[in-house]
Design an enzyme around this catalytic site. Structure first.
Site, PDB file in Angstrom:
ATOM      1  N   ASN A  44       0.901  -1.159   0.000  1.00 53.49           N
ATOM      2  CA  ASN A  44       0.000   0.000   0.000  1.00 53.49           C
ATOM      3  C   ASN A  44       0.930   1.197   0.000  1.00 53.49           C
ATOM      4  O   ASN A  44       1.382   1.663   1.048  1.00 53.49           O
ATOM      5  CB  ASN A  44      -0.923  -0.030   1.209  1.00 53.49           C
TER       6      ASN A  44
ATOM      7  N   LYS B 246       1.213  -3.369  -6.094  1.00 50.27           N
ATOM      8  CA  LYS B 246      -0.169  -3.734  -5.781  1.00 50.27           C
ATOM      9  C   LYS B 246      -1.031  -2.723  -6.515  1.00 50.27           C
ATOM     10  O   LYS B 246      -0.967  -1.526  -6.211  1.00 50.27           O
ATOM     11  CB  LYS B 246      -0.404  -3.644  -4.273  1.00 50.27           C
TER      12      LYS B 246
ATOM     13  N   GLU C  65      -7.962  -3.060  -3.231  1.00 48.43           N
ATOM     14  CA  GLU C  65      -8.134  -2.414  -1.928  1.00 48.43           C
ATOM     15  C   GLU C  65      -7.780  -0.927  -1.976  1.00 48.43           C
ATOM     16  O   GLU C  65      -7.079  -0.408  -1.104  1.00 48.43           O
ATOM     17  CB  GLU C  65      -7.293  -3.139  -0.858  1.00 48.43           C
TER      18      GLU C  65
ATOM     19  N   LYS D 275      -0.314 -14.825  -3.708  1.00 49.68           N
ATOM     20  CA  LYS D 275      -0.405 -15.340  -2.335  1.00 49.68           C
ATOM     21  C   LYS D 275      -0.706 -16.833  -2.380  1.00 49.68           C
ATOM     22  O   LYS D 275      -1.367 -17.303  -3.310  1.00 49.68           O
ATOM     23  CB  LYS D 275      -1.511 -14.620  -1.566  1.00 49.68           C
TER      24      LYS D 275
ATOM     25  N   ASP E  39      -6.727 -14.809   1.445  1.00 54.41           N
ATOM     26  CA  ASP E  39      -5.777 -13.885   2.056  1.00 54.41           C
ATOM     27  C   ASP E  39      -5.104 -14.467   3.285  1.00 54.41           C
ATOM     28  O   ASP E  39      -5.407 -14.042   4.390  1.00 54.41           O
ATOM     29  CB  ASP E  39      -6.481 -12.570   2.414  1.00 54.41           C
TER      30      ASP E  39
ATOM     31  N   GLU F 196      -0.674 -12.415  10.408  1.00 53.44           N
ATOM     32  CA  GLU F 196      -1.850 -11.541  10.382  1.00 53.44           C
ATOM     33  C   GLU F 196      -3.101 -12.253  10.868  1.00 53.44           C
ATOM     34  O   GLU F 196      -3.903 -11.671  11.593  1.00 53.44           O
ATOM     35  CB  GLU F 196      -2.056 -11.020   8.955  1.00 53.44           C
TER      36      GLU F 196
ATOM     37  N   TRP G  82     -16.011  -8.079   2.894  1.00 51.13           N
ATOM     38  CA  TRP G  82     -15.253  -7.925   4.137  1.00 51.13           C
ATOM     39  C   TRP G  82     -16.107  -8.333   5.345  1.00 51.13           C
ATOM     40  O   TRP G  82     -15.777  -7.993   6.472  1.00 51.13           O
ATOM     41  CB  TRP G  82     -14.756  -6.470   4.302  1.00 51.13           C
TER      42      TRP G  82
END
EC number: 3.2.1.131
Lengths: 705, 705
Positions: free
Chosen positions: A210, A287, A291, A362, A367, A395, A544
């Site tokens: 990000n 990226k 998002e 990934k 995720d 995470e 989400w």
């Protein structure tokens, strides 16, 4: 008498200092004196000299690092600093660019070890390998072995912001002290580079995906260059994330359209500028259109247009930079099952990417869940270079509080067969390039490091950094083998205690799965910080929320991704479609990933799903209790400092595990309307209590910094 | 031979370990072996035993800490662990609550040192004093001395947020790992408490004055209690900031009006609740109606109403909690000179505060400038308890990059005469309570500590933490004496090198004044992060601009605070009004604080103001160059690690100093229209270049986290 007193004083002082030193800072590079007088004297006789042999035979900065490490390591291990000879040798094609050979030789009539590499980096890796052997107490007699990394670019990914906040970082803050660079060089930069090099990592992306365009301004590039200067001495190349809209944000252009000549020219010039600061710059990680990040879609272009525009200057003028373009894309406007979207966007672009573009995927299509089916992209895009992105930072597996040794998870991923070119088309072979014969191969691990003194917060989370590095070098190593190695390097423990630590590590990830998201459940954590249970999370964009993924209702639970559901299963090879699409053959651990299953469905155990689910949650909690008891038994068998730090975290993990179990079972029980089976402890509070838990200011949560 | 080899190995290992250990973590508590065999054996014979004598004679947790410190200290210094006897003694009124006496005595025919205090804390402070004496190589023969702190509550103030960002923190992030408390107790908490106790600090406010009400919720109070449990063992009481609007934010009330009975009841209950978590809770620090913080004015009440409401429950039921109510208040809606506003608001309230309220006043009436006139409140409010707030963290003095030993600044403040009750009414005597006979006295220092390994970022900034602690104990110590002490404790240096370090420290603050805000200039730094020059800062509220303070125009520069200006000078005693109000008698260093002075005004030096100003800026830069040269000469005379870390920061400071000089002179030259006098180097760039410097993500800047 005088001598004896002095000796006592010295011993006391050594004890004091080495007790202080067990704060974990030294990682797996502790280099304490080798146990056993015989072993030490054996090493001393075998190492009268060390020969560094490269094709150039030159004393370069990387060779100087290897020598410094040898001095540091052998000084600690056997209190010797042998003569180092630097010699030129023939090219040894079998060693490739970074491989090494270790061989016992004789020099001037004295026993020595020769470390051969075609490159300086090869010698550096060989040096670390030699020191590792000695730390593990292996014999150097008749030493004769080679090791070559299977993957060319072995990378760290840091999700570090310029204000030193680390997204999904649980070990303090960013190591990069931007405000003080380039004048002030923290000694920690070199220790970081040493740690990477010790496992064979040869590149690092230092800023967040990000991204912030400021990193590409001259002010920041001067700082970046200072870091690169340190890393280069340890064979580490520096990479940056590039914000796609940078031409507008810092370039004054009105568009970032990749097909606009002014935009192309801006990036061409920017890349050339970066190379003036960092002559061995590795390339960009991007990226895009995910998002909220800008990307080529904003201008009506596709991922290949975007990636190729950035890739062109990275390959120009003899440069060998690359673009790693992330496949982690999804859009909530798209009502396609989120796990299908990356495949749908990327597969049509197969063959359209330039040769120095590699698509970074990934391990799972969602995720970094505690367990996912693998990303079907690994079995697709035969004309495109593909790399894996693994997440070292936990995470979704308990931050740096909960113990989850990820070796077994990565082994599961890397040995997974895609069947892309028939049986044996493992993800490991996709990633190392051998399946398709691509020369460019790469792998990335999202770092779990930070300013915490021990680098990773949880003392045992160092094992994940180590395991990632070792697997990046050789993805055929087993998780168990790496756990044994790491434990032996990291602790002074007798064999029994070391075995106990290895066993605790090996079971730990499955324990987290059991008490958080068993049987293929996924994405039922709290929103934002992603820590703790949140199967009730609703509101905002649907992809989400939790019900989007667990689909619990009165009938059953789980995401139907089969032929009558989202059809995500069709993105896999026929062999897997058949196995996973069928309730009889799908493994329990992916059941609810692919199927919506009735509460009373009879599981392989003979129990109804609801009972099985509840018992798995209970099993997770029971396993934490067992782990705590085993850890308690290790008191006095390893150093107190790390023992106690781990014990404290396990107490918190135990609380967390119970919260997961109680919250999830109370929540799902609303739908199942069934009693807890025997053996499952009832929840301490009512459901609302768990819903009301509000973790504010949790580390790594971008919304709160 | 065997023995000799072993010895060599051990020595090498000691060297390696102690080299590693010079990362500054140990602060002034290094306890390395005392130099000189004779000195060591002298100490060993003098310390066959240690007697801890308190009125209770009990072995309490604080006594256990004193004993542990003695073991740690004497183990390192002289490799001995003497017998400790804990005995009861008569009350010694002259030692007060926290004082100690050290005396050479004989116990069972052997030489010993007796450490006497009325309290456990007194013995702890005496223990640290004994160890300090030995670190300084002072003789223990005929030891017989006492020391009693002049101020009762000696506090740290931490501006730490719950997300671990530290407002105006330049040494990493907050030490408090909130997410993991209370289960996980970082070993650093105890080392922090030890460091505080070693200088006699006995309280700490752990959270930011820009407060968050969450700290007062049960969830956080459990975490707070865990910290208090650690601190208590080292005689440290924990305090909190309280957000005035907490009854609305976490209490569900519709008002926080201090005269509303429901609000009073809420605070009464909240205070009682806090004491269940922290039985020795110290009290609240409050920033109210200042810079956006809520306060009693929001409800039409005054500061006394607000403070007294909070103070009442803190004094109830035998509690001895206090309220520290900050006088740092100003409002941009008020067009009164900002430096006058606190006085105007508080003086009318004199006598209205409860006995357990103390008004906390920053040393200057503005905000921790490199130099200010003192706050006139210190000479006012005879019926109110007043305490000083000093800023250890270098918000306006170069963060943790620039060297500024603040001892001389604080000495200047504490010895400043207010003339409140005639000559000799120093701020030191106001703060220690002797001037007015108040039993409650206190002092606060805004911490410069953080997660950086060496606690303070700049290795030499540790001296400020130490100096604050020592002055809080005894404000009559001189800055020079403290610098000598700190240097001797902190470095292994021969006398010449130590003296050189002391001299570098002693001049360093004035150097910063010279290159940043000489001759009484103030508040001309960049906005937000407050780092670097910003005399041009305009826009937004006027009292946050620079011209509000420097008032530069074609005629001259400086703030007219005299009879024809803002009349701020009338807030001082007649003696000061006469001295400072008169251009002939005002010292150069406060000239532009009180006067708007023509560019061609003839200074005491005979030079016109413009030339004097330019030469001061040049002098600042020259002094940095001289400091760098002196520091370079210290290479090899102290450890390389801290020498080099300091050298690197000095290189950055040199750049900063030139930037300050060039930016300010170019800016002011627009008004003065005069050439630079001889000896002043011309600026490297034009003014716009300096204006365009944009420090993003600078540490400690609340807007960017």
């Amino acid at each position: 008498m005088m001598m004896r007193l002095l000796l006592v004083a010295l011993l006391a002082s050594v004890a004091l200092n080495s007790a202080q030193a067990e704060d974990g800072y030294r990682l797996w590079l502790r280099y304490d004196q080798v146990d056993g007088r015989d072993v030490r004297s054996g090493y001393r006789s075998a190492l009268r000299a060390v020969v560094f042999q490269t094709t150039a035979g030159e004393d370069t900065p990387v060779i100087a690092s290897a020598r410094a490490e040898l001095t540091r390591g052998l000084g600690g291990l056997i209190d010797r600093d042998p003569t180092v000879h630097i010699v030129a040798g023939e090219l040894r094609p079998e060693l490739g660019a970074d491989g090494y050979a270790l061989k016992a030789v004789t020099v001037d009539g004295e026993r020595a070890v020769r470390i051969t590499g075609n490159s300086d980096a090869g010698v550096l890796y060989g040096t670390f390998a030699l020191l590792r052997k000695m730390q593990l107490g292996e014999s150097l007699d008749e030493l004769d072995e080679t090791s070559v990394p299977k993957i060319a670019r072995r990378l760290m990914n840091h999700w570090d912001n310029l204000n030193r906040f680390v997204e999904r970082g649980y070990a303090g803050f960013s190591l990069w002290e931007w405000a003080y660079l380039p004048e002030v060089i923290s000694p920690r930069y070199e220790d970081y580079a040493r740690a990477l090099a010790s496992t064979g990592i040869n590149g690092t992306v230092i800023n967040n995906v990000n991204a912030n365009a400021l990193i590409l301004t001259p002010e920041y590039l001067a700082k970046v260059a200072a870091l690169a200067d340190v890393f280069r001495q340890w064979g580490i190349r520096l990479y940056l994330t590039s914000r796609f809209s940078a031409p507008m944000e810092i370039g004054g252009l009105e568009t970032a359209d990749p097909l606009d000549p002014a935009v192309q020219a801006w990036w061409d010039a920017k890349v050339a500028e970066i190379y003036t600061y960092v002559p061995d710059f590795g390339g960009f990680l991007v990226k895009a259109n995910s998002e909220g990040q800008p990307g080529p879609h904003d201008f009506g272009r596709d991922h290949a247009d975007g990636a190729n525009m950035l890739a062109a200057p990275l390959a120009a003028e003899g440069r060998d930079g690359i673009v790693m373009w992330r496949a982690f894309v999804y859009a909530f406007e798209d009502d396609t099952d989120r796990v299908k979207q990356a495949y749908n966007q990327f597969v049509p672009l197969d063959g359209k990417f330039l040769d120095n573009v590699i698509v970074q995927i990934k391990n799972g299509p969602l995720d970094f869940m505690p367990r996912e089916a693998f990303s079907p992209l690994f079995g697709a895009m035969p004309h495109t270079r593909l790399m894996a992105e693994l997440q070292i930072t936990q995470e979704y597996l308990g931050g740096s509080v909960q113990l989850a040794y990820l070796g077994p998870m990565w082994e599961e991923v890397l040995t997974q067969d895609t069947y892309a070119q028939g049986e044996g088309s493992t993800i490991g072979r996709v990633v190392d390039g051998t399946l398709k014969g691509h020369p460019l191969s790469a792998i990335a691990g999202v770092a779990n490091t930070g300013t915490d003194r021990n680098w990773t917060g949880h003392p045992l989370a160092q094992s994940n950094w180590y395991a990632y590095g070792r697997l990046a070098w050789d993805h055929e190593l087993t998780a168990h083998q790496i756990a044994e190695e790491w434990t032996a390097l990291t602790f002074d423990a007798e064999e029994d205690a070391a075995n106990e630590i290895v066993e605790i590590l090996m079971g730990s990830r499955e324990t987290v799965v059991n008490y958080s998201m068993p049987l293929g459940l996924h994405h039922i954590m709290e929103r934002g910080h992603h820590y703790g249970p949140g199967p009730w999370v609703m509101g905002g964009r649907s992809d989400w929320t939790s019900p989007y993924y667990h689909q619990a209702n009165e009938i059953g639970v789980g995401a139907d991704r089969g032929q009558f559901g989202s059809k995500a299963i069709n993105q896999y090879a026929l062999e897997l479609r058949q196995q996973w699409g069928n309730l009889d053959t799908v493994p329990d651990n992916l059941l609810l990933w692919f199927h919506h299953v009735p509460w009373d469905y009879e599981m392989k155990s003979g129990r109804p799903l609801w009972d099985e689910l509840a018992l798995r949650y209970q099993q997770g909690v029971d396993e934490v209790h067992a782990m705590q008891a085993r850890w308690d038994d290790l008191q006095g068998k390893i150093d107190d400092e790390r023992w106690d730090a781990t014990r404290q975290r396990m107490a918190l993990q135990e609380k967390d595990a119970r919260e997961w179990r109680d919250a999830c079972l109370l929540y799902f029980q609303q739908f199942s309307q069934r009693p807890l089976p025997e053996g499952v402890e009832p929840a301490e509070y009512d459901l609302q209590h768990y819903i009301d838990v509000n973790r504010r200011y949790y580390p790594g949560h971008p919304g709160e910094y």
